[in-house]
Design an enzyme around this catalytic site. Structure first.
Site, mmCIF file in Angstrom:
data_model
loop_
_atom_site.group_PDB
_atom_site.id
_atom_site.type_symbol
_atom_site.label_atom_id
_atom_site.label_comp_id
_atom_site.label_asym_id
_atom_site.label_seq_id
_atom_site.Cartn_x
_atom_site.Cartn_y
_atom_site.Cartn_z
ATOM 1 N N GLY A 41 50.412 11.994 53.302
ATOM 2 C CA GLY A 41 49.059 11.739 53.793
ATOM 3 C C GLY A 41 48.171 12.947 53.885
ATOM 4 O O GLY A 41 46.991 12.830 54.188
ATOM 5 N N GLU A 42 48.724 14.152 53.579
ATOM 6 C CA GLU A 42 47.921 15.363 53.760
ATOM 7 C C GLU A 42 46.745 15.448 52.777
ATOM 8 O O GLU A 42 45.689 15.978 53.109
ATOM 9 C CB GLU A 42 48.800 16.624 53.646
ATOM 10 C CG GLU A 42 49.407 16.894 52.284
ATOM 11 C CD GLU A 42 50.618 16.029 51.979
ATOM 12 O OE1 GLU A 42 51.096 16.105 50.851
ATOM 13 O OE2 GLU A 42 51.078 15.271 52.847
ATOM 14 N N ARG A 51 43.743 7.657 49.513
ATOM 15 C CA ARG A 51 44.875 7.722 48.592
ATOM 16 C C ARG A 51 45.336 6.314 48.261
ATOM 17 O O ARG A 51 45.219 5.401 49.084
ATOM 18 C CB ARG A 51 46.043 8.516 49.195
ATOM 19 C CG ARG A 51 45.669 9.880 49.744
ATOM 20 C CD ARG A 51 44.923 10.746 48.760
ATOM 21 N NE ARG A 51 45.715 11.025 47.576
ATOM 22 C CZ ARG A 51 45.217 11.456 46.436
ATOM 23 N NH1 ARG A 51 43.931 11.628 46.314
ATOM 24 N NH2 ARG A 51 45.998 11.692 45.411
ATOM 25 N N LEU A 128 34.682 45.327 28.489
ATOM 26 C CA LEU A 128 34.286 44.750 29.782
ATOM 27 C C LEU A 128 34.236 45.789 30.892
ATOM 28 O O LEU A 128 33.505 45.620 31.869
ATOM 29 C CB LEU A 128 35.265 43.630 30.176
ATOM 30 C CG LEU A 128 35.402 42.478 29.184
ATOM 31 C CD1 LEU A 128 36.519 41.535 29.633
ATOM 32 C CD2 LEU A 128 34.092 41.713 29.060
ATOM 33 N N GLY A 132 39.158 55.612 34.685
ATOM 34 C CA GLY A 132 40.123 56.665 34.442
ATOM 35 C C GLY A 132 41.433 56.113 33.907
ATOM 36 O O GLY A 132 42.183 56.811 33.222
ATOM 37 N N ARG A 135 40.656 51.206 29.393
ATOM 38 C CA ARG A 135 39.564 50.286 29.108
ATOM 39 C C ARG A 135 40.041 48.844 29.249
ATOM 40 O O ARG A 135 41.229 48.552 29.088
ATOM 41 C CB ARG A 135 39.040 50.497 27.687
ATOM 42 C CG ARG A 135 38.577 51.907 27.417
ATOM 43 C CD ARG A 135 38.244 52.125 25.951
ATOM 44 N NE ARG A 135 36.985 51.495 25.565
ATOM 45 C CZ ARG A 135 35.792 52.062 25.702
ATOM 46 N NH1 ARG A 135 35.689 53.267 26.237
ATOM 47 N NH2 ARG A 135 34.708 51.449 25.323
ATOM 48 N N ASP A 245 42.559 48.554 47.876
ATOM 49 C CA ASP A 245 41.494 49.021 46.978
ATOM 50 C C ASP A 245 40.343 48.026 46.920
ATOM 51 O O ASP A 245 39.768 47.791 45.852
ATOM 52 C CB ASP A 245 42.043 49.285 45.572
ATOM 53 C CG ASP A 245 41.137 50.220 44.769
ATOM 54 O OD1 ASP A 245 40.307 50.928 45.396
ATOM 55 O OD2 ASP A 245 41.250 50.249 43.536
ATOM 56 N N LYS A 247 36.752 46.680 47.008
ATOM 57 C CA LYS A 247 35.388 47.143 46.743
ATOM 58 C C LYS A 247 34.765 46.148 45.772
ATOM 59 O O LYS A 247 35.486 45.395 45.096
ATOM 60 C CB LYS A 247 35.383 48.558 46.155
ATOM 61 C CG LYS A 247 36.235 48.741 44.908
ATOM 62 C CD LYS A 247 36.243 50.193 44.485
ATOM 63 C CE LYS A 247 37.188 50.430 43.307
ATOM 64 N NZ LYS A 247 37.230 51.847 42.902
ATOM 65 N N ASN A 250 36.083 45.584 42.222
ATOM 66 C CA ASN A 250 37.378 44.935 42.026
ATOM 67 C C ASN A 250 37.352 43.450 42.376
ATOM 68 O O ASN A 250 38.400 42.844 42.593
ATOM 69 C CB ASN A 250 38.459 45.646 42.846
ATOM 70 C CG ASN A 250 38.858 46.962 42.222
ATOM 71 O OD1 ASN A 250 38.568 47.222 41.050
ATOM 72 N ND2 ASN A 250 39.526 47.811 42.976
ATOM 73 N N ASP A 263 42.817 44.499 39.748
ATOM 74 C CA ASP A 263 43.241 45.893 39.842
ATOM 75 C C ASP A 263 44.156 46.144 41.042
ATOM 76 O O ASP A 263 43.697 46.351 42.169
ATOM 77 C CB ASP A 263 42.048 46.848 39.877
ATOM 78 C CG ASP A 263 42.461 48.280 39.534
ATOM 79 O OD1 ASP A 263 43.670 48.587 39.639
ATOM 80 O OD2 ASP A 263 41.588 49.079 39.166
ATOM 81 N N THR A 282 39.347 54.043 47.741
ATOM 82 C CA THR A 282 37.991 54.508 47.454
ATOM 83 C C THR A 282 37.422 55.108 48.738
ATOM 84 O O THR A 282 37.486 54.469 49.788
ATOM 85 C CB THR A 282 37.124 53.322 46.977
ATOM 86 O OG1 THR A 282 37.703 52.795 45.783
ATOM 87 C CG2 THR A 282 35.698 53.763 46.697
#
Length: 429
Positions: A41-42, A51, A128, A132, A135, A245, A247, A250, A263, A282
């Protein structure tokens, strides 16, 4: 017989079983059997639709039932196995081919670059992102017609930066992660020059790009983006993984406007209760305990969430400078200056997430991440609908229509080849 529409029930004590049936092609067919401790039933409560399956007790059965309000407060539905929907779909379409996972057919030699169709880089491969690490290029396959983001990293560079273990760890955890709020890794390849990670392509581009375009986000968009991050955090932290990380660069938007983390170069496994002492992240998003080398844990992720909410609403982070060394004293001072247009709810959330002491930080106290979800700034968010992809994303209006790469910044093609590397550190990739 109990229709699966009124409550969520958990079976407690039964001498036999409960059978689940559904009318298929005019006939009532059994689609599942349930035993002690299972639930039904969820889906009716999560998706707010009637349902069509029916549960029938085979012998004495005791059920505990809860209504929608109690269900939403107590059941962590992101971890429920939603059998009744899946089972009936399988029986309705017995001849339907199983969805093919890209990992089953992807081969490095079959991947071809997507080319810019217009502009100054017309005819060159689409890039895209650049960093560092290497790519990220847009690739496709001739036979399946799907797009993928291919992260290409120089093996020589990885060895020079002593990042071998980080790369292997990133590949391992991304391969294991199955969350709609985290980008998927389909396959990984290698040759003598590069490691290639073939990732899910998020057509909407980076949140960072969208933020630059509009200056700052309206509150509903910021709420939605932050809520997606909260769900990604909940998934990762439960698995003992710190992200470290966060930001806007990302965070990616998929075709529906949902936000996904990318990332995992700074991610780390950590046993709850332990600390780690790496200096990473960062600068604008680093928690005070990382800067002071006091040892940090999952609380550092909640600090960065507060910084993210601020940047989404303002357009820049609260602690910034052109020189990273000048950012750290500002973070340690901890003085948050809010612009007059920021709402009280946002100020409250940011202040609680960015408390200097990790043990007092929202998300890192007794109730954990539930306290973040229950904060008033998120009062408009239906968390259950978000997890099952039923919230209409306000970010969708940020996504431009056009060529598949239109939501990304453009970069010139790099024809230089990395040096070969033969140490063998990647033999188990």
């Amino acid at each position: 017989m109990v229709p699966l529409a009124l409550w969520c029930c958990r079976l407690w004590a039964l001498s036999e079983q409960v059978k689940v049936t559904k009318k298929l092609n005019g006939q009532e067919k059994q689609i599942r059997k349930m035993g002690k401790g299972e639930h039904f039933g969820e889906l009716a409560l999560i998706r707010e639709i009637l349902r069509t399956a029916t549960c029938t007790a085979v012998g004495p059965v005791t059920c505990f039932s809860i209504d929608k309000e109690v269900f939403e407060e107590t059941i962590p539905i992101e971890h429920l196995e939603l059998h009744d929907d899946i089972s009936s779909k399988v029986l309705e379409e017995p001849d339907a081919p199983e969805k093919t996972s890209p990992s089953s057919y992807l081969r490095l030699k079959d991947l071809i670059p997507v080319l810019y169709q217009e502009g100054r880089y017309q005819g060159e491969p689409v890039t895209l992102g650049v960093g560092g690490f290497g790519r990220v290029e847009l690739v496709t396959t001739l036979h399946h017609g799907k797009y993928f983001a291919m992260k290409r990293v120089s093996k020589k560079h990885i060895v020079a930066k002593r990042q071998e273990e980080h790369v292997l760890f990133e590949k391992r955890i991304l391969k294991a992660i199955k969350s709609d709020f985290i980008v998927r890794l389909h396959s990984a390849f290698k040759d003598t020059r590069y490691i290639y990670m073939i990732m899910e392509f998020c057509v909407g581009g980076e949140i960072w790009t969208k933020l630059k375009e509009v200056g700052r986000f309206d509150e509903p968009i910021a709420v939605f983006c932050a809520a997606c991050v909260v769900e990604a955090y909940a998934y990762l932290h439960k698995k003992g993984i710190m992200y470290r990380d966060l930001k806007p660069e990302n965070l990616m938007l998929d075709a529906k406007g949902y936000v996904k983390l990318v990332d995992f170069g700074f991610a780390k496994e950590l046993v709850h209760g332990n600390k780690t002492y790496s200096f990473c992240g960062t600068p604008e998003y680093m928690a005070p305990e990382i800067i002071q080398n006091q040892g940090h844990d999952f609380a550092a992720d909640f600090w960065s969430l507060g910084i993210l909410v601020y940047e989404l609403l303002v357009g820049s982070p609260p602690f910034s400078s052109s020189e990273p060394a000048k950012i750290y004293p500002k973070i340690l001072d901890g003085v948050l200056k809010f612009p007059p247009y920021m709402g009280e709810g946002a100020k409250s959330l940011i202040s609680k997430l960015c408390r200097p002491r990790p043990g007092q930080r929202l998300g890192n106290t007794k109730n954990g991440i539930k306290d973040v979800r229950h904060h008033r700034w998120f009062s408009s968010m239906n968390w259950h609908k978000l997890r099952v992809g039923q919230v209409e994303a306000p970010t969708i209006r940020l996504i431009r229509k056009g060529p598949c790469y239109i939501n990304f910044d453009r970069f010139p093609f790099d024809q230089a080849l990395a040096d070969e590397e033969f140490s063998g550190w990647d033999k188990n990739l």
